[in-house]
Design an enzyme around this catalytic site. Structure first.
Site, PDB file in Angstrom:
ATOM      1  N   HIS A   1      -1.692  -0.587  16.451  1.00 32.42           N
ATOM      2  CA  HIS A   1      -0.536  -0.201  15.635  1.00 32.42           C
ATOM      3  C   HIS A   1       0.780  -0.394  16.387  1.00 32.42           C
ATOM      4  CE1 HIS A   1      -3.635   1.892  13.291  1.00 32.42           C
ATOM      5  NE2 HIS A   1      -2.762   2.032  12.320  1.00 32.42           N
TER       6      HIS A   1
ATOM      7  N   GLU B   1       0.839  -1.194   0.000  1.00 34.87           N
ATOM      8  CA  GLU B   1       0.000   0.000   0.000  1.00 34.87           C
ATOM      9  C   GLU B   1       0.877   1.247   0.000  1.00 34.87           C
ATOM     10  OE1 GLU B   1      -2.238  -0.854   3.537  1.00 34.87           O
ATOM     11  OE2 GLU B   1      -2.930  -2.727   2.622  1.00 34.87           O
TER      12      GLU B   1
ATOM     13  N   GLU C   1      -4.807  -6.702   2.526  1.00 32.76           N
ATOM     14  CA  GLU C   1      -3.678  -7.486   3.020  1.00 32.76           C
ATOM     15  C   GLU C   1      -3.835  -8.971   2.782  1.00 32.76           C
ATOM     16  OE1 GLU C   1      -5.054  -5.055   4.776  1.00 32.76           O
ATOM     17  OE2 GLU C   1      -3.444  -3.605   5.121  1.00 32.76           O
TER      18      GLU C   1
ATOM     19  N   PHE D   1      -0.852  -5.190  10.693  1.00 32.35           N
ATOM     20  CA  PHE D   1      -1.579  -5.570   9.472  1.00 32.35           C
ATOM     21  C   PHE D   1      -1.113  -6.935   8.967  1.00 32.35           C
ATOM     22  CE2 PHE D   1      -1.300  -0.698   8.815  1.00 32.35           C
ATOM     23  CZ  PHE D   1      -2.069  -0.497   9.940  1.00 32.35           C
ATOM     24  N   ILE D   2      -0.051  -7.451   9.569  1.00 30.33           N
ATOM     25  CA  ILE D   2       0.319  -8.851   9.329  1.00 30.33           C
ATOM     26  C   ILE D   2      -0.850  -9.736   9.757  1.00 30.33           C
ATOM     27  CG2 ILE D   2       1.821 -10.739  10.128  1.00 30.33           C
ATOM     28  CD1 ILE D   2       4.099  -8.696  10.348  1.00 30.33           C
TER      29      ILE D   2
END
Ligand SMILES: Cc1ncc(C[n+]2csc(CCOP(=O)(O)OP(=O)(O)O)c2C)c(N)n1
Lengths: 330, 324
Positions: A127, A29, A58, A84-85
């Site tokens: 995050h 991204e 993702e 985001f993994i």
């Protein structure tokens, strides 16, 4: 040799490898504009066919990386924040980590998954995680966690020549930190730790983001007459146990520092392995300095209470190697 | 529900709420630039009509799920300006006790399940809230706000399918603000988002998201249908993000992804201007509008004074709330 920032070092390594190996592609991204800075300029240099700006998707990204890698490409898949993994985790855990094994070794999966992990910047629980222990537990992926720009360059180059899925996890918010970066084809083999400080009284193993506070702790301990050997494994999978045990042979004392949650952290894994393989070397109990088993909070006051700083490392060392600790533990 | 049903009194009320959100966000931009906030903020400026027009139809027993750009949704449904601002300041009296911050503002007592740091994260949560409303036999609904970028997460397809299949009381509100972070929407999104409803047999509709009357009307119809057992709707609100993706983005971006002229051009039809013109058209006295604005300005000012002076959390609080 020149002083460069962490993201520049990673960027340089990627660009040099893309130049050398035309099968490398990058996807992620906003990799074209690169808010992180590590893929900056790549689209201008290598074109939009090799540098793919993706939608926010993702699950397909992490899976596409597997499909593309199995069929002839070498893929850099930038997942931005480590959390985001999780969003792309299915293909990572069920495909990337297992496909070669399940197919009896028929495929190679040369993939570099990149992400920024850890907290300290008030971006809250979604995050700020450190998920290297989760990834380590998959068994089928390698993990590098450079703490210095020079290491980052050498490890990225090694990762981009490895035929397996490798995670490059950089400490979030530290991309701007500068350090010496060797020019040209500088490669650090995966699985080689570095002793960042030599010492005889205690072995401190620090991972990724924790190397910096550990260095500060070493300085403070030196003032108190305690000389610490600081080992930075640099690669979590494979882990350089020889380096850790070698240091322990001199010191007999071990503190492991990890920004992951303590339960099943990599610190736990190192402690367990050392207890199995080096019990006879230990003069004192092993100490783990890690995040308690909570999510990372937003408010700086709360975040500071949770993420280890140099004082907590000093405290743990003093418990087992201070005059009091040394007396108690021989 | 037609635009004609919107009374001028109600329109003034909606305008006041939009003005409140704008005022909070502009103030947050200032204090962010002054270094008073611990973390980053994604501002809602330019999209106020969407949250306000939709939430006008919701009660405290209806649920919403929101995004990383969530202050507007919160303020459209909860009156707790002080608790929102204190949360963004990371203070103990913030609505989440300082644990969540800007990306997680939530007021569960008002049916706000929270902003979300995971793009697309709210979609499945709202589908679950709709399942709950249906299973418990209520007439409540769930609304999820999500961006055009989030529309590219696979979970949207999964939610559309299950919501259509089970006729869940769900309204999916996509806010197409032109950008998926730093990528113009068309460069990362195929087709039109509202049309993604069609293959599932549920209504989908593009809406002028800068005109609160249009939003109010389309959302009213979708929410009424959901309440009555008619199932889910996908609305694509066409709007525009006037501020950066995140405040201070120019400090770390090496190149720009849109021109200043584009932003200025889009400002001409920004939602507060559109609503003001509508108020004038409805012959609302300028004094009444000014009085509404003054009231909001004062409330927002008080909220910021409160938040800046509010005590920090106790460090021990970091270890609470992991388990019930
Ligand atoms: C799963 C996930 N991927 C990526 C991100 C990083 N990110 C935060 S906001 C954002 C853009 C979201 O775009 P959109 O859904 O259109 O919402 P907007 O920002 O325009 O309101 C991205 C990529 C994230 N928070 N979560």
């Amino acid at each position: 040799m020149a002083k460069k920032r962490m993201v520049q070092a990673i960027n340089e390594a990627i660009a040099e490898e893309m130049e050398r190996d035309p099968s490398i592609i990058v996807m992620g991204e906003d990799v074209h504009i690169s808010p992180v800075g590590d893929t900056r300029g790549l689209i201008e240099r290598f074109g939009a066919a090799r540098v793919r700006n993706t939608p926010i998707s993702e699950s397909v990204m992490s899976g596409m990386a597997v499909g593309a890698a199995a069929t002839g490409l070498r893929v850099i898949c930038h997942l931005f924040y480590g959390n985001f993994i999780y969003t792309g985790f299915d293909a990572i855990a069920n495909q990337a980590a297992k496909l070669r094994y399940m197919l009896g070794g028929q495929v190679k999966l040369p993939i570099l998954y990149m992400a920024m992990i850890g907290g300290g910047r008030s971006v809250a629980a979604q995050h700020s995680d450190s998920m290297h222990p989760l990834l380590m537990n998959l068994g089928g992926v390698k993990i590098v966690m450079p703490a210095a720009p020079g290491d980052a360059k050498g490890l990225v180059k090694a990762a981009l020549r490895d035929d397996n899925p490798v995670f490059l996890l950089q400490a979030a918010g530290r991309g701007g930190e500068a350090g010496e970066v060797p020019d040209g084809d500088y490669v650090i083999p995966l699985g080689k730790a570095e002793e960042k400080r030599a010492g005889d009284d205690v072995t401190v193993v620090a991972l990724g983001s924790m190397v910096k506070p550990a260095l500060k702790a070493c300085d403070e301990l030196a003032k108190q007459g305690i000389s610490a050997s600081l080992i930075d494994p640099r690669t979590v999978v494979p882990m350089d146990y020889d380096a850790i045990l070698g240091s322990l042979r001199r010191t007999g004392r071990l503190v492991v520092v990890d920004e992951a949650r303590k339960s099943c952290s990599v610190a736990s894994e190192i402690a367990a392995t050392v207890a199995e393989r080096g019990f006879h070397l230990l003069k004192a109990p092993i100490r783990r300095v890690a995040v308690e088993d909570v999510a990372i909070p937003y408010s700086p006051v709360l975040e500071k209470a949770v993420i280890p700083g140099h004082q907590r490392i000093v405290g743990a060392v003093l418990e087992i190697a201070g005059s009091e600790g040394a007396r108690r533990h021989g | 529900m037609s635009v004609q049903e919107l009374t001028s009194g109600k329109l003034l009320e909606l305008y006041g709420r939009m003005f409140r959100i704008r005022t909070v966000e502009e103030r947050l931009a200032q204090v962010q630039a002054a270094g008073e906030l611990p973390g980053p903020v994604h501002l809602y400026i330019g999209q106020e009509a969407v949250a306000v027009g939709v939430c006008a139809h919701l009660s405290d027993q209806d649920w919403i799920c929101s995004t990383h750009r969530g202050h507007g949704h919160f303020l459209a449904k909860s009156d707790e300006i002080r608790k929102l601002v204190a949360e963004v300041y990371g203070r103990a009296s913030g609505v989440c006790g300082g644990k969540g911050g800007s990306m997680h503002v939530a007021d569960v007592s008002k049916g706000i399940l929270g902003a979300n740091g995971i793009v697309g994260g709210g979609i499945a949560l709202a589908t679950g809230a709709a399942l709950s409303a249906q299973t418990r036999g209520t007439r409540n609904v769930a609304v999820v706000f999500f961006g055009d970028g989030a529309a590219n997460q696979g979970v949207l397809l999964e939610s559309l399918n299950v919501a259509a299949l089970w006729k869940l009381p769900l309204v999916l509100v996509c806010e197409n603000n032109g950008f998926s972070e730093f990528s113009p929407t068309a460069t990362v999104t195929a087709g039109e988002i509202w049309k993604r409803a069609t293959p599932f047999g549920i209504p989908g509709e593009p809406v002028d998201g800068n005109d609160v009357r249009e939003v109010w009307s389309a959302a009213g119809e979708a929410i009424e249908r959901a309440r009555g057992g008619g199932g889910a709707t996908l609305l694509e609100m066409r709007t525009y993000r006037l501020r950066g993706h995140v405040e201070a983005e120019k400090s770390f971006l090496a190149k720009s992804y849109r021109s200043d002229e584009e932003v200025e051009r889009r400002r001409e039809r920004e939602p507060l201007r559109v609503a003001l013109a509508a108020l004038r058209g409805a012959r609302i006295a300028p004094d009444a509008i000014a009085a509404a604005e003054d009231k909001e300005r004062a409330a927002v000012q008080a909220a910021f004074e409160y938040a800046a002076a509010a005590p920090w959390p106790q460090p021990e609080a970091a270890f609470q709330h992991m388990f019930a």
